[in-house]
Write a protein that holds these residues in place. Structure first.
Motif, PDB file in Angstrom:
ATOM      1  N   PRO A 175      43.784  36.432  52.336  1.00 25.65           N
ATOM      2  CA  PRO A 175      42.985  37.232  53.327  1.00 25.65           C
ATOM      3  C   PRO A 175      43.205  38.668  53.256  1.00 25.65           C
ATOM      4  O   PRO A 175      42.207  39.477  53.282  1.00 25.65           O
ATOM      5  CB  PRO A 175      43.735  36.779  54.936  1.00 25.65           C
ATOM      6  CG  PRO A 175      43.983  35.386  54.483  1.00 25.65           C
ATOM      7  CD  PRO A 175      44.624  35.351  53.029  1.00 25.65           C
ATOM      8  N   ALA A 176      44.550  39.279  52.781  1.00 28.15           N
ATOM      9  CA  ALA A 176      44.670  40.647  52.397  1.00 28.15           C
ATOM     10  C   ALA A 176      43.843  41.231  51.498  1.00 28.15           C
ATOM     11  O   ALA A 176      43.551  42.249  51.560  1.00 28.15           O
ATOM     12  CB  ALA A 176      46.215  40.850  52.377  1.00 28.15           C
ATOM     13  N   TYR A 177      43.590  40.269  50.578  1.00 27.06           N
ATOM     14  CA  TYR A 177      42.936  40.840  49.324  1.00 27.06           C
ATOM     15  C   TYR A 177      41.434  40.894  49.856  1.00 27.06           C
ATOM     16  O   TYR A 177      40.775  41.987  49.362  1.00 27.06           O
ATOM     17  CB  TYR A 177      42.761  39.812  48.065  1.00 27.06           C
ATOM     18  CG  TYR A 177      43.800  39.090  47.938  1.00 27.06           C
ATOM     19  CD1 TYR A 177      45.152  39.531  48.207  1.00 27.06           C
ATOM     20  CD2 TYR A 177      43.875  37.682  47.242  1.00 27.06           C
ATOM     21  CE1 TYR A 177      46.468  38.888  47.458  1.00 27.06           C
ATOM     22  CE2 TYR A 177      45.050  37.253  46.816  1.00 27.06           C
ATOM     23  CZ  TYR A 177      46.404  37.804  46.943  1.00 27.06           C
ATOM     24  OH  TYR A 177      47.512  36.984  46.559  1.00 27.06           O
ATOM     25  N   LEU A 181      39.148  44.049  49.725  1.00 27.79           N
ATOM     26  CA  LEU A 181      37.521  44.166  49.370  1.00 27.79           C
ATOM     27  C   LEU A 181      36.720  44.994  50.335  1.00 27.79           C
ATOM     28  O   LEU A 181      35.846  45.635  49.918  1.00 27.79           O
ATOM     29  CB  LEU A 181      37.188  42.774  49.180  1.00 27.79           C
ATOM     30  CG  LEU A 181      35.590  42.650  48.610  1.00 27.79           C
ATOM     31  CD1 LEU A 181      35.275  42.975  47.242  1.00 27.79           C
ATOM     32  CD2 LEU A 181      35.471  41.065  48.773  1.00 27.79           C
ATOM     33  N   ILE A 182      36.786  44.448  51.785  1.00 31.13           N
ATOM     34  CA  ILE A 182      35.751  45.204  52.679  1.00 31.13           C
ATOM     35  C   ILE A 182      36.139  46.681  52.676  1.00 31.13           C
ATOM     36  O   ILE A 182      35.120  47.563  52.640  1.00 31.13           O
ATOM     37  CB  ILE A 182      36.253  44.490  54.015  1.00 31.13           C
ATOM     38  CG1 ILE A 182      35.957  43.049  54.250  1.00 31.13           C
ATOM     39  CG2 ILE A 182      35.711  45.164  55.201  1.00 31.13           C
ATOM     40  CD1 ILE A 182      36.347  42.177  55.383  1.00 31.13           C
ATOM     41  N   GLU A 183      37.309  47.070  52.638  1.00 29.94           N
ATOM     42  CA  GLU A 183      37.753  48.310  52.839  1.00 29.94           C
ATOM     43  C   GLU A 183      37.206  49.240  51.592  1.00 29.94           C
ATOM     44  O   GLU A 183      36.455  50.285  51.902  1.00 29.94           O
ATOM     45  CB  GLU A 183      39.128  48.843  52.430  1.00 29.94           C
ATOM     46  CG  GLU A 183      40.150  48.294  53.678  1.00 29.94           C
ATOM     47  CD  GLU A 183      41.579  48.432  53.060  1.00 29.94           C
ATOM     48  OE1 GLU A 183      42.320  47.695  52.800  1.00 29.94           O
ATOM     49  OE2 GLU A 183      42.299  49.710  53.251  1.00 29.94           O
ATOM     50  N   THR A 184      37.356  48.645  50.542  1.00 29.03           N
ATOM     51  CA  THR A 184      36.836  49.353  49.148  1.00 29.03           C
ATOM     52  C   THR A 184      35.324  49.245  49.018  1.00 29.03           C
ATOM     53  O   THR A 184      34.621  50.316  48.421  1.00 29.03           O
ATOM     54  CB  THR A 184      37.551  48.859  47.835  1.00 29.03           C
ATOM     55  OG1 THR A 184      37.479  47.117  47.866  1.00 29.03           O
ATOM     56  CG2 THR A 184      38.930  49.307  47.818  1.00 29.03           C
ATOM     57  N   ALA A 205      29.909  42.171  57.691  1.00 30.85           N
ATOM     58  CA  ALA A 205      29.294  41.354  57.620  1.00 30.85           C
ATOM     59  C   ALA A 205      28.520  40.592  56.452  1.00 30.85           C
ATOM     60  O   ALA A 205      28.494  39.663  56.365  1.00 30.85           O
ATOM     61  CB  ALA A 205      27.941  41.763  58.329  1.00 30.85           C
ATOM     62  N   THR A 206      28.834  41.613  55.271  1.00 29.78           N
ATOM     63  CA  THR A 206      28.364  41.057  53.999  1.00 29.78           C
ATOM     64  C   THR A 206      29.487  39.944  53.544  1.00 29.78           C
ATOM     65  O   THR A 206      29.238  38.914  53.107  1.00 29.78           O
ATOM     66  CB  THR A 206      28.255  42.121  53.087  1.00 29.78           C
ATOM     67  OG1 THR A 206      27.135  42.879  53.351  1.00 29.78           O
ATOM     68  CG2 THR A 206      28.023  41.462  51.556  1.00 29.78           C
ATOM     69  N   VAL A 207      30.826  40.410  53.768  1.00 32.83           N
ATOM     70  CA  VAL A 207      31.965  39.451  53.218  1.00 32.83           C
ATOM     71  C   VAL A 207      32.062  38.282  54.163  1.00 32.83           C
ATOM     72  O   VAL A 207      32.148  37.206  53.731  1.00 32.83           O
ATOM     73  CB  VAL A 207      33.159  40.479  53.225  1.00 32.83           C
ATOM     74  CG1 VAL A 207      34.649  39.369  53.052  1.00 32.83           C
ATOM     75  CG2 VAL A 207      33.312  41.547  52.235  1.00 32.83           C
ATOM     76  N   GLY A 208      31.879  38.572  55.520  1.00 28.09           N
ATOM     77  CA  GLY A 208      31.920  37.461  56.386  1.00 28.09           C
ATOM     78  C   GLY A 208      30.674  36.108  56.110  1.00 28.09           C
ATOM     79  O   GLY A 208      31.103  35.173  56.324  1.00 28.09           O
ATOM     80  N   GLY A 209      29.747  36.934  56.268  1.00 30.59           N
ATOM     81  CA  GLY A 209      28.551  36.042  56.014  1.00 30.59           C
ATOM     82  C   GLY A 209      28.456  35.319  54.483  1.00 30.59           C
ATOM     83  O   GLY A 209      28.226  34.296  54.742  1.00 30.59           O
ATOM     84  N   ALA A 256      46.583  39.991  39.887  1.00 31.29           N
ATOM     85  CA  ALA A 256      47.217  40.112  41.461  1.00 31.29           C
ATOM     86  C   ALA A 256      47.490  38.760  41.816  1.00 31.29           C
ATOM     87  O   ALA A 256      48.516  38.666  42.428  1.00 31.29           O
ATOM     88  CB  ALA A 256      46.109  40.567  42.294  1.00 31.29           C
ATOM     89  N   VAL A 257      46.969  37.603  41.633  1.00 33.35           N
ATOM     90  CA  VAL A 257      47.150  36.282  42.035  1.00 33.35           C
ATOM     91  C   VAL A 257      48.706  35.766  41.366  1.00 33.35           C
ATOM     92  O   VAL A 257      49.774  35.363  42.028  1.00 33.35           O
ATOM     93  CB  VAL A 257      46.422  35.296  41.843  1.00 33.35           C
ATOM     94  CG1 VAL A 257      46.917  33.949  42.100  1.00 33.35           C
ATOM     95  CG2 VAL A 257      45.228  35.413  42.714  1.00 33.35           C
ATOM     96  N   LYS A 258      48.683  36.182  39.738  1.00 30.06           N
ATOM     97  CA  LYS A 258      50.124  35.966  39.335  1.00 30.06           C
ATOM     98  C   LYS A 258      51.196  36.426  40.073  1.00 30.06           C
ATOM     99  O   LYS A 258      52.313  36.219  40.189  1.00 30.06           O
ATOM    100  CB  LYS A 258      49.924  36.263  37.805  1.00 30.06           C
ATOM    101  CG  LYS A 258      51.200  36.040  37.145  1.00 30.06           C
ATOM    102  CD  LYS A 258      51.064  36.036  35.567  1.00 30.06           C
ATOM    103  CE  LYS A 258      52.187  35.731  34.607  1.00 30.06           C
ATOM    104  NZ  LYS A 258      53.383  35.831  35.452  1.00 30.06           N
ATOM    105  N   ALA A 259      51.034  38.167  40.269  1.00 32.48           N
ATOM    106  CA  ALA A 259      52.012  38.851  40.852  1.00 32.48           C
ATOM    107  C   ALA A 259      52.526  37.992  42.155  1.00 32.48           C
ATOM    108  O   ALA A 259      53.769  38.027  42.395  1.00 32.48           O
ATOM    109  CB  ALA A 259      51.546  40.184  41.162  1.00 32.48           C
TER     110      ALA A 259
END
Ligand SMILES: NC(=O)c1ccc[n+]([C@@H]2O[C@H](COP(=O)([O-])OP(=O)(O)OC[C@H]3O[C@@H](n4cnc5c(N)ncnc54)[C@H](OP(=O)(O)O)[C@@H]3O)[C@@H](O)[C@H]2O)c1
Length: 270
Positions: A175-177, A181-184, A205-209, A256-259
């Protein structure tokens, strides 16, 4: 479904964000507050009026002891519940990075222990939790845990505890990633001239939808992407940047996922 817990009781150790989200889901689902014993040094206001037992002596053999304290508080917290070990109480932990073996040492042989990895959309009933049990765990314990955790979203079973590091890196931390994404995405909209408020509303709304659509559609996400990409159109122009093998999402998210998975392994080693 929660009859066993209603009858025998449940101990909840740590009632912060995650423990609190789960408890409010169970109470809404009909679990009688009098069946719940919460231990937490600073119980939240809503909790003190909820009718649950707070920082009171536990029943002798509750059906479940759910551990939802931060991993670094585990050493302080566990001695208070260690007497529930031995087999009559199912121990469920949602703590990131604390292996089943830690609970087996504290609670002793024969104690059924289930390790669970939820995520924060649990707060709105849209979480996903992965679970894995030790050798003392029966099918009835797994079903009870699925019933409990489904109050806050979907539940999936793992095949072995080793998968927990990758699960933590994908859905636990994920969820933090997506928030980033929403912030950026909003910041990029601002850079193209939009007002901050409008850019943020469009990004959320774009990410949620799109997330909802990806869950509900019959097509997989790759096909959904193809469906909205016209040849030489605007989406294609952006995807050529994002899908770049070296500088785009594939390499970035892999790193990121590996870290996150590597950090989870380190935490599990203590
Ligand atoms: N939030 C997430 O997205 C998420 C996702 C997956 C897993 N988890 C796991 O869930 C666990 C809890 O995380 P959280 O985000 O809910 O943290 P949190 O909001 O800080 O909740 C932890 C709660 O435990 C209480 N506590 C501290 N020491 C205690 C003790 N000795 N006995 C009983 N309660 C004690 C804390 O009280 P004080 O605030 O007064 O210290 C707090 O209310 C962590 O192990 C975490 O790894 C969380």
């Amino acid at each position: 479904m929660l009859d066993t817990v209603a009858r025998q009781g449940m101990v909840l150790m740590g009632c912060g964000k995650m423990g609190g989200a789960m408890l409010s889901g169970w109470l809404k689902g009909g679990l009688p507050p009098a069946s719940v014993w919460v231990t937490d040094p600073y119980p939240a206001d809503w909790l003190t009026g909820a009718g649950v037992h707070i920082n009171a002596d536990y029943p002798e053999a509750p059906a479940v002891a759910l551990i939802a304290v931060k991993p670094q508080m585990m050493g302080d917290a566990l001695p208070a519940v260690a007497a529930l070990g031995g087999g009559r109480t199912l121990v469920i932990s949602v703590a990131a990075g604390t292996p089943i073996s830690t609970f087996e040492e504290v609670f002793g042989p024969g104690t059924p222990v289930i390790r669970a990895m939820p995520n924060t959309p649990a707060a709105i009933g849209r979480g996903i939790t992965a679970i894995i049990g030790n050798s003392a765990v029966t099918e009835a314990h797994m079903t009870l845990t699925e019933d409990l955790l489904s109050a806050v979203g979907q539940v999936v079973r793992l095949e072995n505890e080793g998968q927990m590091d990758a699960v933590t890196a994908v859905s636990g931390s994920g969820p933090a990633y997506v928030f980033h994404l929403i912030e950026t995405l909003a910041a990029a909209g601002e850079a193209e001239g939009l007002d901050p408020g409008l850019a943020m509303a469009l990004a959320k709304a774009t990410v949620g939808g799109a997330g909802d659509l990806a869950e509900q559609a019959e097509e997989d996400p790759a096909q959904l992407r193809v469906n909205v990409t016209s040849p030489n159109g605007t989406t294609q122009a952006a995807l050529e940047v994002l899908m770049d093998e070296d500088a785009g999402f594939p390499a970035l998210l892999r790193r990121a996922v590996k870290a996150a998975a590597d950090r989870s392994k380190e935490l599990s080693r203590g």
